[in-house]
Design a protein around this motif. Structure first.
Motif, PDB file in Angstrom:
ATOM      1  N   PRO A 172     -21.973  29.779 115.917  1.00 10.17           N
ATOM      2  CA  PRO A 172     -20.865  30.023 114.971  1.00 10.17           C
ATOM      3  C   PRO A 172     -20.130  28.708 114.704  1.00 10.17           C
ATOM      4  CG  PRO A 172     -20.830  31.610 116.781  1.00 10.17           C
ATOM      5  CD  PRO A 172     -21.844  30.566 117.149  1.00 10.17           C
ATOM      6  N   LEU A 173     -19.630  28.552 113.493  1.00  6.53           N
ATOM      7  CA  LEU A 173     -18.971  27.302 113.132  1.00  6.53           C
ATOM      8  C   LEU A 173     -17.562  27.258 113.702  1.00  6.53           C
ATOM      9  CD1 LEU A 173     -20.106  26.976 109.413  1.00  6.53           C
ATOM     10  CD2 LEU A 173     -21.184  26.075 111.455  1.00  6.53           C
ATOM     11  N   SER A 174     -17.180  26.096 114.247  1.00  9.82           N
ATOM     12  CA  SER A 174     -15.837  25.924 114.793  1.00  9.82           C
ATOM     13  C   SER A 174     -14.832  25.811 113.658  1.00  9.82           C
ATOM     14  CB  SER A 174     -15.776  24.665 115.662  1.00  9.82           C
ATOM     15  OG  SER A 174     -15.968  23.509 114.860  1.00  9.82           O
ATOM     16  N   GLU A 175     -13.554  25.983 113.994  1.00  5.11           N
ATOM     17  CA  GLU A 175     -12.498  25.897 112.973  1.00  5.11           C
ATOM     18  C   GLU A 175     -12.433  24.502 112.360  1.00  5.11           C
ATOM     19  OE1 GLU A 175      -7.664  26.498 112.662  1.00  5.11           O
ATOM     20  OE2 GLU A 175      -8.799  27.769 114.030  1.00  5.11           O
ATOM     21  N   ASP A 176     -12.672  23.462 113.169  1.00  2.00           N
ATOM     22  CA  ASP A 176     -12.618  22.087 112.653  1.00  2.00           C
ATOM     23  C   ASP A 176     -13.696  21.853 111.595  1.00  2.00           C
ATOM     24  OD1 ASP A 176     -10.538  21.519 114.299  1.00  2.00           O
ATOM     25  OD2 ASP A 176     -11.753  20.570 115.862  1.00  2.00           O
ATOM     26  N   ILE A 177     -14.920  22.302 111.896  1.00  2.00           N
ATOM     27  CA  ILE A 177     -16.027  22.125 110.949  1.00  2.00           C
ATOM     28  C   ILE A 177     -15.761  22.902 109.669  1.00  2.00           C
ATOM     29  CG2 ILE A 177     -18.479  22.542 110.564  1.00  2.00           C
ATOM     30  CD1 ILE A 177     -17.982  20.305 112.533  1.00  2.00           C
ATOM     31  N   MET A 178     -15.295  24.140 109.840  1.00  2.15           N
ATOM     32  CA  MET A 178     -15.020  24.972 108.677  1.00  2.15           C
ATOM     33  C   MET A 178     -13.888  24.382 107.834  1.00  2.15           C
ATOM     34  SD  MET A 178     -14.532  29.086 108.609  1.00  2.15           S
ATOM     35  CE  MET A 178     -16.113  29.299 109.371  1.00  2.15           C
ATOM     36  N   SER A 179     -12.864  23.856 108.512  1.00  3.46           N
ATOM     37  CA  SER A 179     -11.724  23.265 107.804  1.00  3.46           C
ATOM     38  C   SER A 179     -12.155  22.097 106.937  1.00  3.46           C
ATOM     39  CB  SER A 179     -10.658  22.788 108.805  1.00  3.46           C
ATOM     40  OG  SER A 179     -10.162  23.864 109.548  1.00  3.46           O
ATOM     41  N   SER A 180     -12.981  21.208 107.503  1.00  5.34           N
ATOM     42  CA  SER A 180     -13.399  20.029 106.749  1.00  5.34           C
ATOM     43  C   SER A 180     -14.220  20.429 105.525  1.00  5.34           C
ATOM     44  CB  SER A 180     -14.194  19.078 107.640  1.00  5.34           C
ATOM     45  OG  SER A 180     -15.388  19.682 108.086  1.00  5.34           O
ATOM     46  N   ARG A 181     -15.060  21.460 105.673  1.00  2.00           N
ATOM     47  CA  ARG A 181     -15.890  21.899 104.551  1.00  2.00           C
ATOM     48  C   ARG A 181     -15.035  22.569 103.471  1.00  2.00           C
ATOM     49  NH1 ARG A 181     -20.196  20.009 102.232  1.00  2.00           N
ATOM     50  NH2 ARG A 181     -21.394  21.585 101.142  1.00  2.00           N
ATOM     51  N   ILE A 182     -14.085  23.395 103.891  1.00  2.00           N
ATOM     52  CA  ILE A 182     -13.218  24.087 102.937  1.00  2.00           C
ATOM     53  C   ILE A 182     -12.337  23.088 102.192  1.00  2.00           C
ATOM     54  CG2 ILE A 182     -11.240  25.657 102.764  1.00  2.00           C
ATOM     55  CD1 ILE A 182     -13.952  27.048 103.119  1.00  2.00           C
ATOM     56  N   LEU A 183     -11.815  22.093 102.908  1.00  2.00           N
ATOM     57  CA  LEU A 183     -10.974  21.071 102.265  1.00  2.00           C
ATOM     58  C   LEU A 183     -11.794  20.259 101.263  1.00  2.00           C
ATOM     59  CD1 LEU A 183      -8.846  19.852 105.314  1.00  2.00           C
ATOM     60  CD2 LEU A 183      -8.033  21.131 103.318  1.00  2.00           C
ATOM     61  N   HIS A 184     -13.066  19.990 101.607  1.00  2.00           N
ATOM     62  CA  HIS A 184     -13.940  19.257 100.691  1.00  2.00           C
ATOM     63  C   HIS A 184     -14.160  20.063  99.404  1.00  2.00           C
ATOM     64  CE1 HIS A 184     -17.394  17.116  99.065  1.00  2.00           C
ATOM     65  NE2 HIS A 184     -18.097  18.242  99.100  1.00  2.00           N
ATOM     66  N   ILE A 185     -14.457  21.358  99.555  1.00  2.00           N
ATOM     67  CA  ILE A 185     -14.691  22.203  98.373  1.00  2.00           C
ATOM     68  C   ILE A 185     -13.413  22.341  97.554  1.00  2.00           C
ATOM     69  CG2 ILE A 185     -15.263  24.560  97.641  1.00  2.00           C
ATOM     70  CD1 ILE A 185     -17.163  24.702 100.049  1.00  2.00           C
ATOM     71  N   SER A 186     -12.273  22.501  98.240  1.00  2.00           N
ATOM     72  CA  SER A 186     -10.984  22.606  97.539  1.00  2.00           C
ATOM     73  C   SER A 186     -10.718  21.363  96.711  1.00  2.00           C
ATOM     74  CB  SER A 186      -9.849  22.825  98.548  1.00  2.00           C
ATOM     75  OG  SER A 186     -10.044  24.005  99.276  1.00  2.00           O
ATOM     76  N   SER A 187     -11.020  20.197  97.295  1.00  2.00           N
ATOM     77  CA  SER A 187     -10.818  18.935  96.582  1.00  2.00           C
ATOM     78  C   SER A 187     -11.736  18.839  95.362  1.00  2.00           C
ATOM     79  CB  SER A 187     -11.070  17.770  97.538  1.00  2.00           C
ATOM     80  OG  SER A 187     -11.020  16.536  96.851  1.00  2.00           O
ATOM     81  N   GLU A 188     -13.002  19.227  95.547  1.00  7.05           N
ATOM     82  CA  GLU A 188     -13.972  19.167  94.449  1.00  7.05           C
ATOM     83  C   GLU A 188     -13.604  20.109  93.308  1.00  7.05           C
ATOM     84  OE1 GLU A 188     -16.970  17.348  94.066  1.00  7.05           O
ATOM     85  OE2 GLU A 188     -16.108  16.128  95.674  1.00  7.05           O
ATOM     86  N   GLU A 189     -13.003  21.261  93.652  1.00  8.32           N
ATOM     87  CA  GLU A 189     -12.678  22.268  92.641  1.00  8.32           C
ATOM     88  C   GLU A 189     -11.249  22.145  92.126  1.00  8.32           C
ATOM     89  OE1 GLU A 189     -14.721  24.351  91.248  1.00  8.32           O
ATOM     90  OE2 GLU A 189     -16.451  23.828  92.503  1.00  8.32           O
ATOM     91  N   GLY A 190     -10.507  21.154  92.633  1.00  6.71           N
ATOM     92  CA  GLY A 190      -9.141  20.945  92.158  1.00  6.71           C
ATOM     93  C   GLY A 190      -8.152  21.973  92.660  1.00  6.71           C
ATOM     94  N   LEU A 191      -8.420  22.545  93.824  1.00  9.17           N
ATOM     95  CA  LEU A 191      -7.504  23.528  94.408  1.00  9.17           C
ATOM     96  C   LEU A 191      -6.497  22.839  95.310  1.00  9.17           C
ATOM     97  CD1 LEU A 191     -10.003  26.334  95.508  1.00  9.17           C
ATOM     98  CD2 LEU A 191      -8.812  26.119  93.329  1.00  9.17           C
TER      99      LEU A 191
END
Length: 344
Positions: A172-191
C-alpha cells in the motif's frame, strides 16, 4: 472510436506511469523488473497486493517497453475479469494465442524477445477449473509465451500456478508518496488545495483512499469537477462516499448508552440517509479498535460480530438488520452485558 479529448480524459489514465521506473513506492519490484528489461528475459510473473498500488500499470509498462507500440497488439493478450475467462476460453482463445511462435530480434529500438505475453488481470476471480486448465498450457508453451497474473489475493490463486511464477508483492502507498503524487497532479491541472489546510486536505485524501492511489486521483478529479480549482478537505470527503465522522460517533455513543431504543434510532437514521452499511462497519471498527478505554476482551467480542455481519452483507443480507445486530452486540460488549441476553 475517436480518442478522448485531453480535457475529458480520466486523470487515472492521463497520469498512469508509462515506464516501470516511474512506478511509485515499489522499489524492490522496480529494481528486479528493470534488470529483467535489460536482459529481455522474464519468467511467468504473479503481481499481488491491494488495489491502486501499480500492479496493472507495471505489467502494461513491461509489455510496452519490451515490444513498443507497433508490435504490442500482436504480441500481448490482455484479459480482465470483465471478459469470459472460464475453462472454454482457456482451452480456445488463450491456448491458440499461446501456441503461435514468434520471431526474435529488436524492432525500432525495442528488445522484442522471442515470446508473447498474456496478461490476466484480476486472476483471483478465475474459476478453479480455468486455473487448472492453465497449468498444462503454461508448461507446454513456456518457450514462446509468458503469463502475467495480477490479483489482490494470492491465496485465491491455486498453488500449482503460483509455484510456476516469480511473485511480486505490491505494498500500500504511504501518505508521503501519495501526497507527492497528488501535489504533482494538482500542479499540472492548475488546482489549489486550500492553502491554509493543504496538509489536512492531503491527509483526508490519503485516509479515505486507504493507500489506493487510483481512488485518490479519482476523488481529486471528481472534486475538481464539482468545486472548481480550489479544493478543501471537506470537498474531498463529500465526493468520496465516506460517512461523516459525526454520524459514526453518534452511533458509537448510542451503543455506549446501553439504551436499545437510542441505538435503534441511530441505525434508522443511517439507513434513511442511504449510507452503505459496509462503509459504516469499516469506520465504526476504526473507532472501536482505536478506543483506549475499551478492553481487549470487549474488542474481540465486537470484532467477531463485525466479521459475521460483513460476511452476511456480502451474501446479500438486509442492511438494516445487520447494522442493528452489530449495534446491539456492540452495546452488550461495551456495557458488559451477557452475550445470551436478548432484547424483547
Amino acid at each position: 472510436m475517436a480518442p478522448l479529448l485531453p480535457s475529458s480524459q480520466p486523470w487515472v489514465e492521463k497520469y498512469r506511469p508509462k515506464q516501470v521506473k516511474d512506478v511509485a513506492h515499489q522499489d524492490e519490484v522496480v529494481r528486479v523488473l528493470t534488470n529483467t528489461l535489460e536482459t529481455a528475459s522474464c519468467p511467468h510473473m504473479l503481481f499481488y497486493g491491494p488495489p491502486g498500488t501499480g500492479k496493472t500499470t507495471t505489467a502494461l509498462a513491461i509489455a510496452h517497453q519490451l515490444f513498443g507500440p507497433e508490435l504490442y497488439k500482436s504480441r500481448v493478450l490482455e484479459l480482465n475479469a470483465s471478459d469470459d475467462r472460464g475453462i472454454n476460453v482457456v482451452r480456445t482463445k488463450i491456448k491458440s494465442f499461446a501456441a503461435v511462435a514468434v520471431g526474435s530480434g529488436s524492432h525500432q529500438g525495442y528488445p522484442c524477445p522471442p515470446f508473447k505475453i498474456i496478461i490476466l488481470d484480476e486472476a483471483d476471480s478465475m474459476t478453479e477449473d480455468a486455473q487448472n486448465a492453465l497449468r498444462r498450457t503454461m508448461e507446454t508453451y513456456s518457450k514462446v509465451t509468458r503469463f502475467f497474473f495480477i490479483c489482490n489475493y494470492i491465496s485465491r490463486i491455486i498453488e500449482p500456478l503460483a509455484s510456476r511464477c516469480a511473485k511480486f508483492r505490491f505494498k500500500p502507498l504511504s501518505e508521503d508518496i501519495m501526497s507527492s503524487r497528488i501535489l504533482h497532479i494538482s500542479s499540472e491541472e492548475g488546482l489549489t488545495l486550500d492553502s491554509e489546510q493543504t496538509d489536512q486536505a492531503i491527509s483526508a485524501l490519503s485516509l479515505i483512499s486507504q493507500g489506493d492511489l487510483r481512488r485518490a486521483i479519482t476523488y481529486l478529479q471528481s472534486a475538481a469537477r464539482l468545486f472548481g480549482s480550489s479544493i478543501s478537505a471537506k470537498d474531498l470527503i463529500s465526493v468520496s462516499g465516506v460517512i461523516p465522522h459525526e454520524s459514526v460517533e453518534a452511533l458509537f455513543r448510542a451503543c455506549r448508552s446501553g439504551n436499545f431504543d437510542v441505538a435503534n434510532k441511530e441505525v434508522n437514521n443511517i439507513i434513511e440517509e442511504g449510507y452503505p452499511v459496509s462503509q459504516m462497519l469499516y469506520q465504526l471498527l476504526e473507532v472501536i479498535v482505536n478506543g483506549d478505554d475499551i478492553s481487549d476482551e470487549q474488542k474481540a467480542r465486537i470484532c467477531k460480530k463485525f466479521g459475521e455481519a460483513d460476511k452476511c452483507l456480502i451474501d446479500g443480507a438486509d442492511e438494516y438488520l445487520q447494522l442493528l445486530d452489530v449495534a446491539s452486540n456492540t452495546m452488550r460488549a461495551l456495557c458488559n452485558m451477557s452475550e445470551e441476553l436478548r432484547f424483547d
